[in-house]
Design a protein around this motif. Structure first.
Motif, PDB file in Angstrom:
ATOM      1  N   ASP B  24       0.862  -1.169   0.000  1.00  0.00           N
ATOM      2  CA  ASP B  24       0.000   0.000   0.000  1.00  0.00           C
ATOM      3  C   ASP B  24       0.909   1.233   0.000  1.00  0.00           C
ATOM      4  O   ASP B  24       1.816   1.337   0.833  1.00  0.00           O
ATOM      5  CB  ASP B  24      -0.872  -0.031   1.260  1.00  0.00           C
ATOM      6  N   PRO B  25       0.705   2.170  -0.932  1.00  0.00           N
ATOM      7  CA  PRO B  25       1.642   3.308  -1.039  1.00  0.00           C
ATOM      8  C   PRO B  25       1.623   4.189   0.209  1.00  0.00           C
ATOM      9  O   PRO B  25       2.531   4.989   0.400  1.00  0.00           O
ATOM     10  CB  PRO B  25       1.130   4.061  -2.268  1.00  0.00           C
ATOM     11  N   LEU B  26       0.589   4.049   1.027  1.00  0.00           N
ATOM     12  CA  LEU B  26       0.488   4.922   2.201  1.00  0.00           C
ATOM     13  C   LEU B  26       0.900   4.206   3.491  1.00  0.00           C
ATOM     14  O   LEU B  26       1.008   4.816   4.549  1.00  0.00           O
ATOM     15  CB  LEU B  26      -0.937   5.453   2.350  1.00  0.00           C
ATOM     16  N   GLU B  27       1.111   2.895   3.358  1.00  0.00           N
ATOM     17  CA  GLU B  27       1.411   2.094   4.545  1.00  0.00           C
ATOM     18  C   GLU B  27       2.776   2.468   5.119  1.00  0.00           C
ATOM     19  O   GLU B  27       3.798   2.366   4.428  1.00  0.00           O
ATOM     20  CB  GLU B  27       1.397   0.619   4.152  1.00  0.00           C
ATOM     21  N   GLN B  28       2.764   2.911   6.374  1.00  0.00           N
ATOM     22  CA  GLN B  28       4.023   3.314   7.004  1.00  0.00           C
ATOM     23  C   GLN B  28       4.600   2.151   7.796  1.00  0.00           C
ATOM     24  O   GLN B  28       3.871   1.326   8.332  1.00  0.00           O
ATOM     25  CB  GLN B  28       3.781   4.506   7.927  1.00  0.00           C
ATOM     26  N   ASP B  29       5.912   2.093   7.852  1.00  0.00           N
ATOM     27  CA  ASP B  29       6.588   1.013   8.571  1.00  0.00           C
ATOM     28  C   ASP B  29       7.877   1.598   9.102  1.00  0.00           C
ATOM     29  O   ASP B  29       8.932   1.506   8.479  1.00  0.00           O
ATOM     30  CB  ASP B  29       6.848  -0.141   7.590  1.00  0.00           C
ATOM     31  N   LEU B  30       7.748   2.278  10.260  1.00  0.00           N
ATOM     32  CA  LEU B  30       8.867   3.082  10.733  1.00  0.00           C
ATOM     33  C   LEU B  30      10.110   2.249  11.046  1.00  0.00           C
ATOM     34  O   LEU B  30      11.227   2.741  11.011  1.00  0.00           O
ATOM     35  CB  LEU B  30       8.450   3.881  11.970  1.00  0.00           C
ATOM     36  N   LEU B  31       9.904   0.957  11.313  1.00  0.00           N
ATOM     37  CA  LEU B  31      11.060   0.107  11.575  1.00  0.00           C
ATOM     38  C   LEU B  31      11.890  -0.104  10.315  1.00  0.00           C
ATOM     39  O   LEU B  31      13.071  -0.398  10.356  1.00  0.00           O
ATOM     40  CB  LEU B  31      10.608  -1.251  12.120  1.00  0.00           C
ATOM     41  N   ASN B  32      11.213   0.018   9.153  1.00  0.00           N
ATOM     42  CA  ASN B  32      11.899  -0.208   7.885  1.00  0.00           C
ATOM     43  C   ASN B  32      12.116   1.089   7.103  1.00  0.00           C
ATOM     44  O   ASN B  32      12.046   1.109   5.889  1.00  0.00           O
ATOM     45  CB  ASN B  32      11.087  -1.168   7.017  1.00  0.00           C
ATOM     46  N   SER B  33      12.359   2.201   7.774  1.00  0.00           N
ATOM     47  CA  SER B  33      12.556   3.446   7.029  1.00  0.00           C
ATOM     48  C   SER B  33      13.946   3.498   6.408  1.00  0.00           C
ATOM     49  O   SER B  33      14.889   2.854   6.887  1.00  0.00           O
ATOM     50  CB  SER B  33      12.334   4.647   7.945  1.00  0.00           C
ATOM     51  N   PHE B  34      14.053   4.271   5.311  1.00  0.00           N
ATOM     52  CA  PHE B  34      15.317   4.487   4.592  1.00  0.00           C
ATOM     53  C   PHE B  34      16.003   3.203   4.157  1.00  0.00           C
ATOM     54  O   PHE B  34      17.219   3.094   4.153  1.00  0.00           O
ATOM     55  CB  PHE B  34      16.297   5.332   5.412  1.00  0.00           C
ATOM     56  N   LEU B  35      15.216   2.189   3.762  1.00  0.00           N
ATOM     57  CA  LEU B  35      15.846   1.008   3.169  1.00  0.00           C
ATOM     58  C   LEU B  35      16.340   1.375   1.772  1.00  0.00           C
ATOM     59  O   LEU B  35      15.637   2.045   1.021  1.00  0.00           O
ATOM     60  CB  LEU B  35      14.838  -0.139   3.075  1.00  0.00           C
ATOM     61  N   PRO B  36      17.544   0.975   1.400  1.00  0.00           N
ATOM     62  CA  PRO B  36      18.072   1.314   0.066  1.00  0.00           C
ATOM     63  C   PRO B  36      17.480   0.402  -1.010  1.00  0.00           C
ATOM     64  O   PRO B  36      16.875  -0.616  -0.692  1.00  0.00           O
ATOM     65  CB  PRO B  36      19.571   1.068   0.230  1.00  0.00           C
ATOM     66  N   PRO B  37      17.657   0.761  -2.279  1.00  0.00           N
ATOM     67  CA  PRO B  37      17.171  -0.094  -3.367  1.00  0.00           C
ATOM     68  C   PRO B  37      17.934  -1.415  -3.419  1.00  0.00           C
ATOM     69  O   PRO B  37      19.006  -1.550  -2.824  1.00  0.00           O
ATOM     70  CB  PRO B  37      17.406   0.738  -4.622  1.00  0.00           C
ATOM     71  N   PHE B  38      17.391  -2.351  -4.173  1.00  0.00           N
ATOM     72  CA  PHE B  38      17.797  -3.759  -4.054  1.00  0.00           C
ATOM     73  C   PHE B  38      19.270  -4.043  -4.301  1.00  0.00           C
ATOM     74  O   PHE B  38      19.808  -4.979  -3.771  1.00  0.00           O
ATOM     75  CB  PHE B  38      16.929  -4.624  -4.972  1.00  0.00           C
ATOM     76  N   TRP B  39      19.940  -3.232  -5.091  1.00  0.00           N
ATOM     77  CA  TRP B  39      21.319  -3.597  -5.413  1.00  0.00           C
ATOM     78  C   TRP B  39      22.321  -3.131  -4.349  1.00  0.00           C
ATOM     79  O   TRP B  39      23.499  -3.443  -4.415  1.00  0.00           O
ATOM     80  CB  TRP B  39      21.714  -3.057  -6.796  1.00  0.00           C
ATOM     81  N   VAL B  40      21.854  -2.375  -3.374  1.00  0.00           N
ATOM     82  CA  VAL B  40      22.749  -1.860  -2.348  1.00  0.00           C
ATOM     83  C   VAL B  40      22.701  -2.808  -1.139  1.00  0.00           C
ATOM     84  O   VAL B  40      21.650  -3.367  -0.829  1.00  0.00           O
ATOM     85  CB  VAL B  40      22.314  -0.448  -1.916  1.00  0.00           C
ATOM     86  N   ALA B  41      23.848  -2.981  -0.503  1.00  0.00           N
ATOM     87  CA  ALA B  41      23.902  -3.848   0.669  1.00  0.00           C
ATOM     88  C   ALA B  41      22.933  -3.346   1.729  1.00  0.00           C
ATOM     89  O   ALA B  41      22.760  -2.147   1.908  1.00  0.00           O
ATOM     90  CB  ALA B  41      25.332  -3.884   1.228  1.00  0.00           C
ATOM     91  N   GLY B  42      22.279  -4.245   2.402  1.00  0.00           N
ATOM     92  CA  GLY B  42      21.333  -3.866   3.447  1.00  0.00           C
ATOM     93  C   GLY B  42      19.919  -3.692   2.953  1.00  0.00           C
ATOM     94  O   GLY B  42      19.043  -3.265   3.695  1.00  0.00           O
ATOM     95  N   ALA B  43      19.695  -4.019   1.657  1.00  0.00           N
ATOM     96  CA  ALA B  43      18.353  -3.851   1.114  1.00  0.00           C
ATOM     97  C   ALA B  43      17.457  -5.009   1.512  1.00  0.00           C
ATOM     98  O   ALA B  43      17.931  -6.105   1.763  1.00  0.00           O
ATOM     99  CB  ALA B  43      18.417  -3.763  -0.412  1.00  0.00           C
ATOM    100  N   ASP B  44      16.155  -4.710   1.580  1.00  0.00           N
ATOM    101  CA  ASP B  44      15.189  -5.774   1.847  1.00  0.00           C
ATOM    102  C   ASP B  44      14.486  -6.085   0.531  1.00  0.00           C
ATOM    103  O   ASP B  44      13.894  -5.194  -0.082  1.00  0.00           O
ATOM    104  CB  ASP B  44      14.173  -5.267   2.882  1.00  0.00           C
ATOM    105  N   PRO B  45      14.572  -7.340   0.036  1.00  0.00           N
ATOM    106  CA  PRO B  45      13.977  -7.647  -1.279  1.00  0.00           C
ATOM    107  C   PRO B  45      12.466  -7.398  -1.319  1.00  0.00           C
ATOM    108  O   PRO B  45      11.890  -7.296  -2.397  1.00  0.00           O
ATOM    109  CB  PRO B  45      14.298  -9.138  -1.475  1.00  0.00           C
ATOM    110  N   ALA B  46      11.830  -7.253  -0.182  1.00  0.00           N
ATOM    111  CA  ALA B  46      10.407  -6.932  -0.195  1.00  0.00           C
ATOM    112  C   ALA B  46      10.174  -5.488  -0.647  1.00  0.00           C
ATOM    113  O   ALA B  46       9.089  -5.140  -1.108  1.00  0.00           O
ATOM    114  CB  ALA B  46       9.803  -7.139   1.184  1.00  0.00           C
ATOM    115  N   PHE B  47      11.187  -4.621  -0.511  1.00  0.00           N
ATOM    116  CA  PHE B  47      11.080  -3.219  -0.928  1.00  0.00           C
ATOM    117  C   PHE B  47      12.110  -2.973  -2.033  1.00  0.00           C
ATOM    118  O   PHE B  47      13.206  -2.501  -1.781  1.00  0.00           O
ATOM    119  CB  PHE B  47      11.330  -2.279   0.252  1.00  0.00           C
ATOM    120  N   LEU B  48      11.719  -3.331  -3.256  1.00  0.00           N
ATOM    121  CA  LEU B  48      12.677  -3.362  -4.370  1.00  0.00           C
ATOM    122  C   LEU B  48      13.429  -2.051  -4.549  1.00  0.00           C
ATOM    123  O   LEU B  48      14.631  -2.033  -4.779  1.00  0.00           O
ATOM    124  CB  LEU B  48      11.938  -3.693  -5.674  1.00  0.00           C
ATOM    125  N   LEU B  49      12.718  -0.943  -4.494  1.00  0.00           N
ATOM    126  CA  LEU B  49      13.380   0.344  -4.702  1.00  0.00           C
ATOM    127  C   LEU B  49      13.546   1.098  -3.386  1.00  0.00           C
ATOM    128  O   LEU B  49      13.673   2.315  -3.351  1.00  0.00           O
ATOM    129  CB  LEU B  49      12.602   1.190  -5.719  1.00  0.00           C
TER     130      LEU B  49
END
Ligand SMILES: Nc1ncnc2c1ncn2[C@@H]1O[C@H](COP(=O)(O)OP(=O)(O)O)[C@@H](O)[C@H]1O
Ligand SMILES: [Mg+2]
Lengths: 278, 268
Positions: B24-49
């Motif tokens: 959901d584009p409005l769904e907030q998840d403060l624990l997962n803020s500022f996740l980088p896009p998939f090719w950067v280390a530390g990315a979560d594949p659930a949040f591709l970009l």
């Protein structure tokens, strides 16, 4: 057939227009009087800018004359409204000077040719239309298959023939041909002129033939009108005007013919040659 | 045809957005803020970009933004084109006082700085998508009008129009049957150009917070939000900017493609 008396034309000079004011008029045709008899071909010659095209367009009522009268077959058409002109228009047609722009570039040749017939409701069935356009193409000496092409796919001479086909599709009685051979090489010129003469005798056309080239006019016309700066400076039968021109301007035009001594029957000569070859 | 590809991709994304978007584009998840896009280390594949400052999924927001962008592009460009073309055609065809009036109006219109005018307009009408569309129409109709008027005048001078008079076609038929088809290729170019412009204008207005509701996802809104964290999370700005660039280039390519496919004069 056509009687012109005291024809004047002035058009607004848009380059001198300022703001909301009306553009000043420039006089383009001055006091022209002449007549064209049934079945006759009359040449109009004069240098570029002398008002030949303007005259042709005014005879077709593409311009409204400022004063004077144009009487076509007994009807004064000088100030008729478009709706009143409409039934008359199919009886007089024009072949335009520039074959580049005289055909709608985004319409197929065949459709352009039968458009006049469609406009007058003389054709309704599209299938019949293609057939009719192919007949007309053959009539002006073109391949029927050209009817599916677009104008830019044709040569200048071919386009000029298409222009002729479109103009004669309504079988008009009176045709103005404006510099129809000017942009063409001599042999295509001769072919188009022969086509025009043939159509003239077949359809009994009355012709006003506009050209800046006296040698072409001499080959096609019975009478000639010489124009300069929007005025008629001389008129008479071809033979008269050629043998003793009264006006200096006419004499200059005659001397400007590339080979003035060539026999006036040059067109027939080319005909004969072509027939021998063909 | 590259343009058509981009356009179809956008259309598809816009239509299937709610199904396509992983979150959901409005769904907030403060624990997962500022996740980088998939090719950067530390990315979560659930949040591709990656995610933004509130942990919202960037990809989903971009996908929802596509719908807004495409809607504005198509609706605003079409309406702008219809208004400008109608006025331009009439001015060019009839000339005289109609033309003088229209030309003066266009001159006055062009004297206003467009971006400023649009901001003022939207501020007056009230923020929202409809306001953005109205602003684009009010400002950009002159673009169509000027070009169409000039082209109509050029066409009117051509002998084929005179030839249509000699076969007794009425003014209306001359305008719609002879002249309009000949300015259609130009119209297609203008229309696709205008679609690109509309996307940019919508982004600008979103950026200043005058487009759709401020938490809704739009490309301009994403840029504006990302601006605050540009050092920390540059992808927040880079992706929406890339989307806009691709969309604008895609629209222009679409115009060229349509012309060369359908204009008999270009199609040799
Ligand atoms: N629509 C127009 N408005 C103003 N002047 C015109 C217009 N059409 C032609 N003219 C002017 O009329 C003169 C005659 O032009 P034209 O009839 O085309 O001559 P020709 O066909 O003999 O070369 C030219 O000086 C030209 O500039
Ligand atoms: Mg001329």
């Amino acid at each position: 057939m056509l009687e012109v008396t005291g024809l004047e034309l002035a058009l607004p000079d848009l380059s001198a227009k300022r703001g909301f004011a009306r553009a000043p008029l420039v006089s383009i045709l001055r006091n022209l009087s002449f007549c064209v008899n049934q079945g006759e071909s009359v040449g109009v010659v004069g240098q570029s800018g002398s008002g030949k095209t303007s005259l042709g367009r005014t005879l077709m009522r593409l311009n409204e004359p400022t004063s004077g009268r144009i009487v076509f077959d007994g009807v004064d058409i000088s100030h008729l409204q478009e709706a009143e002109l409409r039934p008359l228009r199919r009886r007089f047609q024009m072949i335009f000077q520039d074959p580049q722009s005289s055909l709608n570039p985004r319409r197929r040749i065949g459709q352009s040719i039968i458009q006049p017939l469609m406009a007058y409701g003389m054709l309704t069935n599209p299938q019949q239309g293609w057939q009719r356009s192919e007949e007309l193409l053959e009539r002006v000496g073109l391949e029927p298959m050209l009817s599916r092409r677009y104008p830019h796919e044709l040569s200048g001479g071919q386009r000029q023939r298409v222009g002729i086909a479109r103009a004669i599709s309504l079988e008009p009685e009176f045709v103005v041909a404006d510099e129809i051979v000017s942009g063409l090489d001599v042999s295509s010129q001769a072919q188009i002129l022969r086509l025009l003469r043939r159509l003239q005798s077949e359809l009994g056309l009355t012709l006003v033939f506009i050209s800046h080239d006296l040698s072409v006019v001499r080959a096609v016309c019975d009478r000639v009108i010489v124009m300069s700066h929007g005025e008629i400076v001389e008129s008479g039968s071809c033979a008269e005007v050629f043998s003793h021109a009264n006006h200096w301007y006419t004499r200059e035009l005659i001397s400007a013919i590339p080979l003035p001594d060539v026999d006036e029957k040059w067109l027939n000569d080319i005909d004969a040659q072509d027939n021998k070859v063909g | 045809m590259l343009g058509l590809g981009v356009f179809l991709l956008m259309a598809l994304t816009a239509m299937t957005g709610s199904w396509l978007a992983p979150h959901d584009p409005l769904e907030q998840d403060l624990l997962n803020s500022f996740l980088p896009p998939f090719w950067v280390a530390g990315a979560d594949p659930a949040f591709l970009l990656g995610t933004d400052n509130l942990g919202r999924d960037v990809l989903s927001r971009l996908i929802y933004g596509t719908r807004v962008a495409l809607m504005v592009a198509v609706i605003a460009a079409t309406l702008t084109g219809m208004l400008g073309t109608t006025v331009g055609l009439l001015a060019g065809f009839f000339g005289g006082w109609v033309d003088t009036l229209v030309s003066r109006m266009v001159d006055i219109w062009m004297a206003f700085p467009a971006v400023l005018l649009s901001i003022v307009l939207v501020a007056v009408i009230g923020a929202g998508l409809h306001a953005v569309i109205i602003a684009i129409i009010v400002i950009d109709w002159t673009r169509f009008c000027r070009v169409v008027r000039a082209e109509t005048m050029v066409q009117c001078q051509q002998d084929y129009v005179a030839s249509a008079v000699t076969i007794g076609l009425s003014r209306r038929r001359r305008l719609f049957v002879e002249i309009l088809p000949n300015i259609l290729p130009l119209l297609i170019s203008l229309l696709t150009l205008e679609m690109g412009i509309a996307v940019v204008v919508e982004a600008i207005l979103s950026y200043v917070g005058l487009s759709v509701a401020s938490d809704a996802a739009t490309w301009g809104g994403l840029i504006q939000e990302g601006r605050l964290y540009v050092n920390q999370a540059p992808w927040l700005m880079v992706f929406p900017i890339a989307c806009i660039i691709v969309a604008v280039l895609g629209f222009n390519a679409l115009g060229d493609g349509l012309r060369s496919a359908f204009d008999p004069v270009l199609r040799r």
